[in-house]
Each structure stands twice: as C-alpha cells, then as structure tokens.
Design a protein around this motif. Structure first.
Motif, short mmCIF file in Angstrom:
data_model
loop_
_atom_site.label_atom_id
_atom_site.label_comp_id
_atom_site.label_asym_id
_atom_site.label_seq_id
_atom_site.Cartn_x
_atom_site.Cartn_y
_atom_site.Cartn_z
N GLU A 62 0.82 -1.21 0.00
CA GLU A 62 0.00 0.00 0.00
C GLU A 62 0.86 1.26 0.00
OE1 GLU A 62 -2.87 0.01 3.12
OE2 GLU A 62 -4.22 -1.38 2.09
N SER A 109 2.35 1.80 -3.44
CA SER A 109 1.27 2.17 -4.36
C SER A 109 0.85 3.62 -4.15
CB SER A 109 0.07 1.24 -4.15
OG SER A 109 -1.01 1.62 -4.98
N ARG A 151 3.51 6.00 -5.52
CA ARG A 151 3.46 6.07 -6.99
C ARG A 151 2.31 6.95 -7.46
NH1 ARG A 151 4.27 -0.40 -8.19
NH2 ARG A 151 6.53 -0.48 -7.91
N LYS A 152 1.18 6.82 -6.78
CA LYS A 152 0.02 7.64 -7.13
C LYS A 152 0.32 9.12 -6.92
CE LYS A 152 -4.89 8.17 -6.00
NZ LYS A 152 -6.01 7.67 -5.16
N LYS A 198 -5.63 -6.95 -12.45
CA LYS A 198 -5.20 -6.27 -11.23
C LYS A 198 -4.55 -7.26 -10.26
CE LYS A 198 -6.87 -3.33 -7.48
NZ LYS A 198 -8.06 -2.69 -6.86
N GLU A 240 -0.74 -7.23 -8.79
CA GLU A 240 -0.45 -7.26 -7.36
C GLU A 240 0.49 -8.42 -7.01
OE1 GLU A 240 -4.28 -7.44 -5.55
OE2 GLU A 240 -4.60 -5.26 -5.63
N GLU A 285 3.98 -7.41 -8.16
CA GLU A 285 4.56 -6.41 -7.27
C GLU A 285 5.00 -7.04 -5.96
OE1 GLU A 285 1.48 -3.49 -7.00
OE2 GLU A 285 2.34 -2.26 -8.61
#
Length: 418
Positions: free
Chosen positions: A108, A111, A114-115, A399, A403, A406
């Motif tokens: 998380e 992620s 990156r966002k 997705k 995941e 990753e």
C-alpha cells in the motif's frame, strides 16, 4: 520560411521557491496510550514550526490520524483526506516523520507513493532523508517499507503470544467490561445499576418476546445503551443474550486477528477459546442462560425452515436507508387482511426511515411487468450488462496479476543489501 523556436525553461528549485511550495505534514500514532499521545502532539508541533520557518514554503496544514494502525490505509480519515487534497492540486510536498508513520504495509505504501508521484506530489521522510521525487527513492522506500511491515508482524506475533499466555493463566483483563458491569477500586468486575436492564432483557426473552420486540420496548422506555444512545437494535439485544459474561463466566478470544494485513474476525472455531467459569458475580443464573440458548437454537431452526416462505424475502432493499423489506399483515376493521412489504426500520419507527409500505399485489405486478420486458428484449437489455461484467472481470484478474508481480518484486528487493 524561418521558424522561431522559443525555449520554455523548466521550473527549477530556485524558481519553484519563488512561487512557494505548498507543504503539509502527516502524523500518526497507533494507540491512545499516554506516551504515544505525547509523540502525537510533538509530531504536529514540530512539523508546523519547521514548515512555517522554511523560506519558500507555504504551510497547508497538518493531516493526522490518532490511535490508527499503520497496517492499512482503511479507516485513516486524515490520510484519505490528504490524498484527496493532493488530487485536487492543493499540495506539492508531504512531510512525515518516518516510513512507519506513513504506513507499515509495503504494498500500500509503495502504491500510494506512486500515485502521489504521478500527481507530482513528493513525500519526504525525515528519518532516512528519502524524497520520493528522486530517482533512487522507490527502491529505498520498498526496502524500508518491507522492513517496517516485518517489524509490525513480529510485534503482533509477540503480543499475540503474550495475550494467549494470559488467557491460559486467567490473568487477562479486558479493556471495557460488558453492559451491566463495571470495575471497582480493586479492579474487580462487579454489577452496576444497568444490571437490572440485562435481567429485564433475559426475563422478556424467556417470556416469549423476540430480540426485536425487546429492543423496541427499551427504545420506548428511553433506556440508554452503552454508548449513551436511546435507540436499541435487535442485534445488540441478541449479542447480550448470547454473552456468557452474564452467567458469571468469562470467555476469551471470541474474536481473533488475522495475519498481515491485520483484520479482526469472529471466532467460529478457527482458534482456541478460553473459558473461565465463575469468574465474577452473575446477573442471571446458569440455568436461565442455558434456557435462553436452547430457545435461541429452537427459534433459529424454525427460522431456517420458514426462510423461504415468501417469494420476496431478502430480495427487496429499501431505497432510502438500505435495509431489507419485511412482509407484514394489515388487518382492516372488517376483518379483511392486506399483505404489505415495508422497510424494517420504518416498521420499528417512522423517524428511522420515511419509506412507506407497498402492497404485495403491486410488487408482484411490477415484477411480472419487468420479467416480460426482459423476456422480450433481453438482447438489448441484458447483453450490454453481461459484456460490461465480463470486462470488469478481466480488469480484476489483471489487477490481481499485477499485485502478485509487485509482491514478488517486494520480496526480491527486500533481499538487496543496500
């Protein structure tokens, strides 16, 4: 024809400082213990002072989550509000004490960074001096996040072992005792004034009243719940009727925490439970408690047998409050019975939901009409819906694959000796 090319210079750090970088801070502590309360206040004071004193920075505010776990972003209102403000273009840089304050879930955290990076928003971690807008930041962030996650798992394992040891010894003290009890000066569990309400609930149930009827009576009597509300629900009454604490016994580990990311689940036999008999003074006798459980079992068997008695049971949802509709009978003065379906919240009180009852004949007529439309035009109505669901299914599968990849990258990079 001569072309003239005009060079637009990039925004450098010097020019950005003239504009003024909008900076906020994120603070978090995981518990409400006194020592962490001091840390929480210190984080806020430190960052507010630092941002305001830095030339070229504009203080946007402090986003904070108090007594919130870092193992997931769910339930962290301050963090979610900060992300929303970043998406709205109100923040350029986020400052936080460490990666563990930002989050202990490696997947998380990476992620989210990156966002934010895609929005050109940087995150600066003071401990470690990591700025996520630099090229080498993601590798360091991934490694540190994985370490933070492993540390959280280790702490959880140690705490779980300690608690289970106390269960076995019978020395574990629950934080909040059940409704009807309190603790005296010697830290013993004793009956308080609300114990009479508990006795009333058990007596009513054994007299033939259901949980919903008892909740309605308590609401009408304006009796306060453990939270101070005067609105009782059947769910609350049902939980009280099944709680062994009222018979003088203490049952531990009725709930347990799963592995990372940590989530609490009801224990239906997946974990051991620990029962301490005659732990404290009972409000009801063991015979009364046993009778209530037997009555519960009988009624549940009866409800299972009758669960499909009506065609629309469990299929109609209130458009106003989201509760299920229930079938009830409206008997007129002339003795004629009229069958209706109504929101269960509205049945309990018109103040809870404004949705009015609907005649069963009207519902049946509407169902038949819609069925005929679908039967005659299923290609135009159903095919587009099925195609959309198929696309969604493919998207979800993609997705999940991303995941998994990753996760493998995180495991590989965590072995890198930086």
């Amino acid at each position: 024809m001569n072309q003239q090319v005009k060079v637009i210079q990039p925004v450098t750090k010097e020019s950005a400082s003239k504009i003024g970088i909008r900076v906020c801070a994120y603070c978090r502590v995981s518990t409400d213990k006194a020592e962490q309360m001091g840390s929480y206040a210190a984080q806020k004071d430190y960052f507010e002072s630092k941002i305001k004193q830095t030339q070229g920075w504009t203080f946007v505010g402090i986003y904070a989550d108090y007594a919130k776990s870092g193992t997931t972003f769910e339930g962290r209102a301050g963090f979610q509000r900060m992300l929303q403000d970043c998406e709205n273009g109100q923040i350029d840089l986020i400052m936080t004490k460490s990666i563990t304050r930002f989050g202990r879930n490696a997947m998380e955290s990476v992620s989210a960074v990156r966002k934010l990076k895609a929005l050109n928003v940087g995150v600066y971690f003071e401990e470690g001096g990591i700025n996520t807008l630099t090229d080498q930041s993601e590798l360091l962030l991934t490694i540190f996040s994985a370490v933070a996650q492993a540390e959280s798992e280790s702490i959880s394992t140690n705490e779980r072992w300690s608690i289970q040891k106390k269960f076995l010894e019978g020395s574990y003290n629950v934080g909040n005792v059940a409704y009807g009890y309190c603790r005296n000066e010697q830290n013993q569990i004793v009956i308080d004034t609300t114990g009479e309400i508990v006795k009333f609930i058990y007596d009513e149930y054994l007299s033939g009243n259901g949980a919903w009827s008892i909740a309605k009576k308590l609401t009408q009597m304006r009796v306060q719940t453990s939270t101070g509300s005067t609105r009782w629900s059947a769910h609350t009454v049902r939980d009280m009727l099944k709680n062994t604490i009222y018979s003088g016994d203490m049952l531990y580990q009725k709930y347990y925490t799963t592995g990372f990311p940590f989530k609490q689940k009801a224990n239906h036999g997946e974990r051991a439970m620990y029962l301490i008999e005659d732990n404290h003074e009972p409000i009801v006798s063991k015979a009364e408690f046993e009778n209530v459980q037997n009555l519960f079992a009988y009624r549940e068997r009866k409800n299972v047998d009758n669960s499909k008695r009506y065609d629309f049971t469990g299929k109609i949802v209130c458009g106003s409050c989201g509760s299920n509709f229930r079938r009830h009978t409206d008997t007129k003065k002339n003795g004629i019975k009229k069958y209706q379906w109504c929101c269960k919240e509205h049945i309990e009180s018109k103040d809870y939901c404004p949705m009015k009852a609907v005649d069963e004949d009207s519902i049946k007529a509407g169902f038949v009409t819609m069925w005929n439309k679908l039967q005659n035009s299923y290609k135009e109505l159903l095919y587009p819906i099925v195609e959309t669901l198929e696309r969604t299914k493919i998207s979800c599968e993609t997705k999940r694959k991303i995941e998994n990849l990753e996760n493998q990258i995180v495991k590989y990079q965590s072995r890198v000796d930086y």
